[in-house]
Design an enzyme around this catalytic site. Structure first.
Site, PDB file in Angstrom:
ATOM      1  CB  VAL A 143      38.588   6.399  22.061  1.00  0.00           C
ATOM      2  CG1 VAL A 143      37.355   6.755  21.249  1.00  0.00           C
ATOM      3  CG2 VAL A 143      39.740   7.348  21.757  1.00  0.00           C
ATOM      4  CE  LYS A 144      43.969   8.997  23.551  1.00  0.00           C
ATOM      5  NZ  LYS A 144      43.134   9.976  22.921  1.00  0.00           N
TER       6      LYS A 144
END
Ligand SMILES: Cc1ncc(COP(=O)(O)O)c(C=O)c1O
Length: 398
Positions: free
Chosen positions: A195-196
């Site tokens: 998700v980064k």
């Protein structure tokens, strides 16, 4: 007339679910991974070195050590800082558990400082209030991507002499007063979780300007084993010889992931520009809505946001955070909450940490949610999020 939210019987803003985050992978990323699969090295190959070089360029740090994930990065940073049983490590409760767990991995004690109620980052005044003669390290998290108050933390470091580890899991691309985050603390840890902003599926790194920490990080990434004769205690008896000189896990990362991270880093300027534009549009739309508060920018932070947080003001909105979260879900927009105060977890409760330790953090947790904000969103996705939040806040606001 105020449009009815789906939660009050209106029509949902969209018919397909939008989740709070999603990776962006293009053909160049895919080709980079495929090329590694056709090559001689699947792990500890040339992409580790080239990706580390690229990370140094992006963060302005002299050295980078890629590793398995952001948690591993924090662990080896705590080891390199020399933390042991009896030492204290001050961190924020509004973070992923790993920021505090890294102290426990090495037998040290996490101490929780409160957050600033407006930026949601660790409050330097609270760090100061928690410093004792056992304080060995501070782990400050650039929450949601915006820089911590570096000047204030560096001034405390200067005065009290702790090791400053920046948990930069959210921060890639951000800079503070013209210096990229990653070139400021003693060590900065990064995460490349899916998700980064930049992803390798999983992955992490520690960046540092210190050669001494760098040497230790290299050792702790791979079992405490070295092939460098200068670090050995015995004379090598052949070219195959290596020595284990400390105890550490295997936190290596594959060349497949390193190639993906490197390819993603090429897109950081475009990721940053788009995220800034989305945040500006959302800030402008939400600023004047009743019952909503947006994250205040740290002075000096040129931020590439990783998370977009909305906080509810119960005086001016008649629904609570859980109801707001549900109302967004009824619009088919799936939010998240970052984070549950770390010391509320049973693991920490059993160690004796009590609720009430950090009132600002607890208030923040009970009133805040994370709405979708990421590079891969379409303009329509952004508009849908804005419409849904506007409908709900206008309808339930007071
Ligand atoms: C603030 C923070 N620190 C540390 C980590 C740990 O990173 P990873 O998931 O790569 O182990 C995360 C990731 O979720 C994080 O958000």
């Amino acid at each position: 007339m105020i449009e009815k939210p789906a939660a009050a019987g209106g029509t949902p803003v969209r018919d397909r679910k939008l989740y709070y985050s999603h990776q962006y992978i293009d053909e160049a990323d895919i080709q980079a991974v495929v090329d590694v699969l056709h090559s001689d090295y699947l792990t500890t190959g040339p992409h580790i070195t080239s990706c580390e070089k690229k990370l140094c360029e992006v963060t302005g740090a002299k050295y980078a050590v890629l590793c398995a994930n952001g948690t591993a990065a924090l662990h080896i940073a705590a080891m390199a800082a020399g933390l042991h049983e009896g030492d204290e490590l001050i961190t924020t409760p509004i973070t992923f558990a790993a920021s505090a767990n890294c102290a426990r991995y090495v037998g040290a004690t996490p101490v929780f400082a409160d957050i600033d109620p407006d930026t949601y980052n660790i409050d330097p005044a609270s760090i100061k209030a928690h410093i004792t003669d056992k304080t060995k390290a501070v782990v400050a998290v650039d929450f949601g991507g915006q820089s911590v108050d570096e000047d204030a933390i560096l001034a405390l470091k200067e005065k009290y002499g702790f090791v400053y580890i920046e948990d930069g899991a959210h921060v890639i691309g951000t800079s503070y007063k013209g210096r990229p985050n990653g070139s400021i603390a003693d060590m900065t840890t990064l995460s490349f979780h899916a998700v980064k902003t930049i992803t390798g599926g999983e992955g992490g790194a520690v960046v540092t300007n210190s050669e001494e920490y760098y040497e230790k990080l290299l050792l702790y990434r791979t079992h405490g084993i070295t092939r460098d004769p200068a670090l050995m205690e015995h004379t090598p008896d052949g070219p195959w010889y290596y020595e284990q000189v400390a105890l550490a896990p295997n936190y290596r990362i594959t060349d497949l992931q390193a190639a993906l991270i490197e390819s993603q880093l090429n897109k950081l300027p475009q990721f940053a520009a788009r995220k800034k534009a989305i945040v500006a549009k959302m800030d402008a739309a939400f600023q004047a809505l009743p019952g909503l508060k947006i994250q205040k920018e740290t002075e000096g932070s040129d931020t590439v946001r990783h998370l977009y947080i909305l906080q509810l003001d119960p005086e001016h909105i008649s629904i609570d955070r859980a109801q707001f979260f549900d109302a967004m879900a009824k619009e088919n927009i799936i939010c998240n909450v970052h984070y549950i105060p770390v010391y509320w977890f049973p693991y920490y409760e059993k160690l004796g940490y009590k609720r009430g330790l950090c009132p600002n953090a607890e208030y923040y947790y009970e009133h805040s949610l994370t709405i979708p904000m990421y590079y891969a969103m379409t303009d329509q996705d952004v508009d849908d999020v804005i419409t849904a939040v506007t409908k709900i806040a206008s309808y339930y606001g007071r």
